[in-house]
Design an enzyme around this catalytic site. Sequence first.
Site, PDB file in Angstrom:
ATOM      1  N   CYS A  49       0.850  -1.195   0.000  1.00 24.95           N
ATOM      2  CA  CYS A  49       0.000   0.000   0.000  1.00 24.95           C
ATOM      3  C   CYS A  49       0.882   1.241   0.000  1.00 24.95           C
ATOM      4  CB  CYS A  49      -0.898  -0.021   1.238  1.00 24.95           C
ATOM      5  SG  CYS A  49      -1.920   1.453   1.413  1.00 24.95           S
ATOM      6  N   CYS A  52       0.435   3.288   3.485  1.00 16.04           N
ATOM      7  CA  CYS A  52       0.916   2.841   4.803  1.00 16.04           C
ATOM      8  C   CYS A  52       1.983   1.751   4.765  1.00 16.04           C
ATOM      9  CB  CYS A  52      -0.257   2.372   5.662  1.00 16.04           C
ATOM     10  SG  CYS A  52      -0.948   0.777   5.143  1.00 16.04           S
ATOM     11  N   CYS A  98      -7.099  -1.324   1.617  1.00 10.89           N
ATOM     12  CA  CYS A  98      -6.026  -1.784   2.485  1.00 10.89           C
ATOM     13  C   CYS A  98      -6.620  -2.022   3.868  1.00 10.89           C
ATOM     14  CB  CYS A  98      -4.924  -0.734   2.555  1.00 10.89           C
ATOM     15  SG  CYS A  98      -3.649  -1.110   3.770  1.00 10.89           S
ATOM     16  N   CYS A 101      -4.989   0.590   6.630  1.00 11.39           N
ATOM     17  CA  CYS A 101      -5.279   2.030   6.691  1.00 11.39           C
ATOM     18  C   CYS A 101      -6.594   2.422   6.025  1.00 11.39           C
ATOM     19  CB  CYS A 101      -4.131   2.839   6.097  1.00 11.39           C
ATOM     20  SG  CYS A 101      -3.970   2.715   4.304  1.00 11.39           S
ATOM     21  N   CYS A 122      -8.146  -5.889  -9.566  1.00  8.72           N
ATOM     22  CA  CYS A 122      -7.806  -4.831 -10.515  1.00  8.72           C
ATOM     23  C   CYS A 122      -7.401  -3.600  -9.699  1.00  8.72           C
ATOM     24  CB  CYS A 122      -9.041  -4.556 -11.370  1.00  8.72           C
ATOM     25  SG  CYS A 122      -8.809  -3.349 -12.663  1.00  8.72           S
TER      26      CYS A 122
END
EC number: 1.8.4.12
Length: 145
Positions: A49, A52, A98, A101, A122
Amino acid sequence: MGEYQVTRNDAEWRELLQPVEFAVLRQAATERPFTGELLDEEREGLYSCRACGNELFKSGTKFDAGCGWPSFYESIRPDAVELLDDDSQGMVRTEVRCAKCGSHLGHVFPDGFGTPTGDRYCMNSVSLTFSPESSGESNGSGTSA
């Protein structure tokens, strides 16, 4: 939607992210297809991510879905991502966030034909960072690769 390990207010996110990153990660925008820097990434490594650093996907699960966004058939761990119903845009989809976060990553579709799971995560390139595998491993000839 639960509580996240990493929490920031919009002002704090704006300080950490570029405007396009903020729009996608925090406001669920979508980057234009075939424009993402990670679409054609073929090296072995790890996708995390961008907001984070949470580890999300291994390169071995990436495949060319022809859709214009990096696609994966499964996340690194089931609890790495959060799946939410998304009925925006006049259709029913499954949003991928995510789990650490709450940032928007993209959507998952059940059309990953020919993959082990049948899924296509995707993802927006701008939602991810890529870390290539360490090249310090031996290549078998006694020298580093």
